[in-house]
Design a protein around this motif. Structure first.
Motif, PDB file in Angstrom:
ATOM      1  N   MET A 118       0.846  -1.242  -0.116  1.00 13.63           N
ATOM      2  CA  MET A 118       0.321  -0.108   0.061  1.00 13.63           C
ATOM      3  C   MET A 118       0.957   1.102   0.043  1.00 13.63           C
ATOM      4  SD  MET A 118      -2.857   1.117   2.722  1.00 13.63           S
ATOM      5  CE  MET A 118      -3.920  -0.426   2.123  1.00 13.63           C
TER       6      MET A 118
ATOM      7  N   ALA B 113      -1.934   4.711   3.178  1.00 11.09           N
ATOM      8  CA  ALA B 113      -1.647   3.984   4.342  1.00 11.09           C
ATOM      9  C   ALA B 113      -1.910   5.045   5.511  1.00 11.09           C
ATOM     10  CB  ALA B 113      -0.440   3.251   4.383  1.00 11.09           C
TER      11      ALA B 113
ATOM     12  N   LYS C  46      -5.594   6.255   5.886  1.00 14.19           N
ATOM     13  CA  LYS C  46      -6.452   5.158   6.434  1.00 14.19           C
ATOM     14  C   LYS C  46      -6.132   5.036   8.009  1.00 14.19           C
ATOM     15  CE  LYS C  46      -7.594   1.333   3.823  1.00 14.19           C
ATOM     16  NZ  LYS C  46      -8.965   1.628   3.674  1.00 14.19           N
TER      17      LYS C  46
ATOM     18  N   TRP D 146      -8.711   5.958  11.293  1.00 14.85           N
ATOM     19  CA  TRP D 146      -8.844   4.846  12.329  1.00 14.85           C
ATOM     20  C   TRP D 146      -8.699   5.841  13.884  1.00 14.85           C
ATOM     21  CZ3 TRP D 146      -5.833   1.034   9.302  1.00 14.85           C
ATOM     22  CH2 TRP D 146      -6.687   0.087   8.633  1.00 14.85           C
TER      23      TRP D 146
ATOM     24  N   SER E  39     -10.283  -9.018   8.939  1.00 12.44           N
ATOM     25  CA  SER E  39      -9.688  -8.480   7.477  1.00 12.44           C
ATOM     26  C   SER E  39      -9.291  -7.122   7.831  1.00 12.44           C
ATOM     27  CB  SER E  39     -11.254  -8.656   6.456  1.00 12.44           C
ATOM     28  OG  SER E  39     -12.219  -7.790   6.725  1.00 12.44           O
ATOM     29  N   THR E  40     -10.097  -6.487   8.741  1.00 10.19           N
ATOM     30  CA  THR E  40      -9.469  -4.966   8.871  1.00 10.19           C
ATOM     31  C   THR E  40      -8.085  -5.150   9.710  1.00 10.19           C
ATOM     32  OG1 THR E  40     -11.793  -4.410   9.350  1.00 10.19           O
ATOM     33  CG2 THR E  40     -10.206  -2.933   9.947  1.00 10.19           C
TER      34      THR E  40
ATOM     35  N   GLU F 175      -5.947  -7.220   8.713  1.00 10.52           N
ATOM     36  CA  GLU F 175      -4.947  -7.260   7.498  1.00 10.52           C
ATOM     37  C   GLU F 175      -4.622  -6.105   7.025  1.00 10.52           C
ATOM     38  OE1 GLU F 175      -7.267 -10.496   5.637  1.00 10.52           O
ATOM     39  OE2 GLU F 175      -6.525 -12.105   6.826  1.00 10.52           O
ATOM     40  N   ARG F 176      -5.559  -5.174   6.819  1.00 10.53           N
ATOM     41  CA  ARG F 176      -5.551  -3.936   6.238  1.00 10.53           C
ATOM     42  C   ARG F 176      -4.385  -3.086   6.883  1.00 10.53           C
ATOM     43  NH1 ARG F 176     -11.468  -2.289   5.372  1.00 10.53           N
ATOM     44  NH2 ARG F 176     -11.713  -4.384   5.718  1.00 10.53           N
ATOM     45  N   PHE F 177      -4.781  -3.104   8.366  1.00 11.83           N
ATOM     46  CA  PHE F 177      -3.891  -2.457   9.063  1.00 11.83           C
ATOM     47  C   PHE F 177      -2.533  -2.864   8.989  1.00 11.83           C
ATOM     48  CE2 PHE F 177      -1.996  -2.357  13.718  1.00 11.83           C
ATOM     49  CZ  PHE F 177      -1.550  -1.172  13.722  1.00 11.83           C
ATOM     50  N   GLU F 178      -2.346  -4.195   8.984  1.00  9.16           N
ATOM     51  CA  GLU F 178      -0.870  -4.753   8.854  1.00  9.16           C
ATOM     52  C   GLU F 178      -0.193  -4.246   7.427  1.00  9.16           C
ATOM     53  OE1 GLU F 178       1.542  -8.949   8.507  1.00  9.16           O
ATOM     54  OE2 GLU F 178      -0.609  -8.966   8.675  1.00  9.16           O
ATOM     55  N   GLU F 179      -1.188  -4.226   6.499  1.00  5.99           N
ATOM     56  CA  GLU F 179      -0.930  -3.474   5.246  1.00  5.99           C
ATOM     57  C   GLU F 179      -0.261  -2.225   5.351  1.00  5.99           C
ATOM     58  OE1 GLU F 179      -3.424  -3.969   1.893  1.00  5.99           O
ATOM     59  OE2 GLU F 179      -3.887  -6.068   2.546  1.00  5.99           O
ATOM     60  N   CYS F 180      -1.070  -1.208   5.935  1.00  7.21           N
ATOM     61  CA  CYS F 180      -0.973   0.214   6.200  1.00  7.21           C
ATOM     62  C   CYS F 180       0.358   0.289   6.878  1.00  7.21           C
ATOM     63  CB  CYS F 180      -2.039   0.763   6.912  1.00  7.21           C
ATOM     64  SG  CYS F 180      -3.452   0.959   6.163  1.00  7.21           S
TER      65      CYS F 180
END
Length: 102
Positions: free
Chosen positions: A1, A6, A9, A13, A34-35, A37-42
Protein backbone atom coordinates in the motif's frame (compact mmCIF):
# COMPACT_ATOMS: atom_id res chain seq x y z
CA UNK A 1 0.00 0.00 0.00
CA UNK A 2 1.30 3.43 -0.87
CA UNK A 3 2.32 5.62 2.09
CA UNK A 4 -0.18 8.48 1.44
CA UNK A 5 -3.09 6.02 1.28
CA UNK A 6 -1.85 4.13 4.35
CA UNK A 7 -1.44 7.35 6.30
CA UNK A 8 -4.99 8.50 5.45
CA UNK A 9 -6.45 5.14 6.53
CA UNK A 10 -4.58 5.25 9.82
CA UNK A 11 -5.72 8.82 10.44
CA UNK A 12 -9.33 7.71 9.93
CA UNK A 13 -8.82 4.89 12.46
CA UNK A 14 -7.38 7.38 14.94
CA UNK A 15 -10.42 9.65 14.61
CA UNK A 16 -12.83 6.71 14.96
CA UNK A 17 -10.95 5.54 18.10
CA UNK A 18 -9.92 2.17 16.66
CA UNK A 19 -6.23 3.12 16.79
CA UNK A 20 -4.37 4.55 19.78
CA UNK A 21 -0.74 5.20 20.58
CA UNK A 22 0.80 3.67 23.69
CA UNK A 23 4.46 4.52 24.16
CA UNK A 24 6.28 3.55 20.98
CA UNK A 25 3.49 1.24 19.82
CA UNK A 26 0.26 1.69 17.92
CA UNK A 27 -2.59 -0.47 19.22
CA UNK A 28 -5.50 -1.24 16.90
CA UNK A 29 -8.78 -2.86 17.96
CA UNK A 30 -11.49 -4.14 15.65
CA UNK A 31 -14.18 -6.80 15.40
CA UNK A 32 -13.22 -7.91 11.87
CA UNK A 33 -10.06 -9.85 11.10
CA UNK A 34 -9.97 -8.53 7.54
CA UNK A 35 -9.51 -5.04 9.00
CA UNK A 36 -6.52 -6.31 10.98
CA UNK A 37 -5.00 -7.46 7.69
CA UNK A 38 -5.55 -3.98 6.19
CA UNK A 39 -3.92 -2.46 9.28
CA UNK A 40 -0.91 -4.72 8.74
CA UNK A 41 -0.66 -3.56 5.11
CA UNK A 42 -0.79 0.09 6.22
CA UNK A 43 1.94 -0.40 8.82
CA UNK A 44 4.21 -2.13 6.31
CA UNK A 45 3.46 0.55 3.73
CA UNK A 46 4.66 3.21 6.17
CA UNK A 47 7.88 1.31 6.95
CA UNK A 48 6.77 0.00 10.34
CA UNK A 49 6.72 -3.44 11.91
CA UNK A 50 3.58 -5.44 12.61
CA UNK A 51 4.18 -7.15 15.95
CA UNK A 52 1.17 -9.26 16.91
CA UNK A 53 -2.57 -9.81 16.82
CA UNK A 54 -4.52 -11.42 19.66
CA UNK A 55 -8.18 -12.14 20.35
CA UNK A 56 -8.92 -10.07 23.46
CA UNK A 57 -12.48 -10.96 24.42
CA UNK A 58 -15.97 -11.49 23.06
CA UNK A 59 -18.21 -8.46 22.59
CA UNK A 60 -22.00 -8.57 22.50
CA UNK A 61 -23.63 -7.24 19.34
CA UNK A 62 -27.34 -7.02 20.07
CA UNK A 63 -29.02 -9.54 22.36
CA UNK A 64 -28.06 -12.82 20.72
CA UNK A 65 -24.69 -12.41 18.99
CA UNK A 66 -21.13 -12.31 20.24
CA UNK A 67 -18.10 -11.48 18.10
CA UNK A 68 -14.39 -11.62 18.85
CA UNK A 69 -12.51 -8.39 19.51
CA UNK A 70 -9.02 -8.45 17.97
CA UNK A 71 -6.15 -6.32 19.22
CA UNK A 72 -3.17 -5.74 16.94
CA UNK A 73 0.11 -4.12 17.92
CA UNK A 74 2.56 -2.39 15.60
CA UNK A 75 5.59 -0.14 15.75
CA UNK A 76 6.56 2.73 13.48
CA UNK A 77 10.30 3.22 13.72
CA UNK A 78 10.51 6.99 13.51
CA UNK A 79 9.98 8.70 16.89
CA UNK A 80 8.50 11.90 15.47
CA UNK A 81 6.33 10.27 12.82
CA UNK A 82 3.42 12.39 11.56
CA UNK A 83 0.89 9.82 12.79
CA UNK A 84 2.00 10.21 16.38
CA UNK A 85 1.53 13.98 16.11
CA UNK A 86 -1.87 13.39 14.49
CA UNK A 87 -2.85 11.06 17.35
CA UNK A 88 -1.79 13.70 19.92
CA UNK A 89 -4.11 16.20 18.25
CA UNK A 90 -7.14 14.05 17.36
CA UNK A 91 -6.80 10.73 19.19
CA UNK A 92 -7.71 9.40 22.58
CA UNK A 93 -6.15 7.24 25.26
CA UNK A 94 -8.78 4.50 25.02
CA UNK A 95 -10.20 2.66 22.05
CA UNK A 96 -13.93 2.58 21.38
CA UNK A 97 -14.06 -0.98 22.75
CA UNK A 98 -12.28 -0.21 26.02
CA UNK A 99 -14.47 -0.76 29.07
CA UNK A 100 -12.94 2.30 30.81
CA UNK A 101 -14.15 4.66 28.07
CA UNK A 102 -17.84 3.80 28.48
Amino acid sequence: MLPPVASKKMQAWIRSRHLICSGNFFIFETLEYSTVERFEECVRGLGGTFISVEPVRKVWIGNHRQVILYQAKASLHTPHHDLKQYWIKYGGFYTRFDERSC
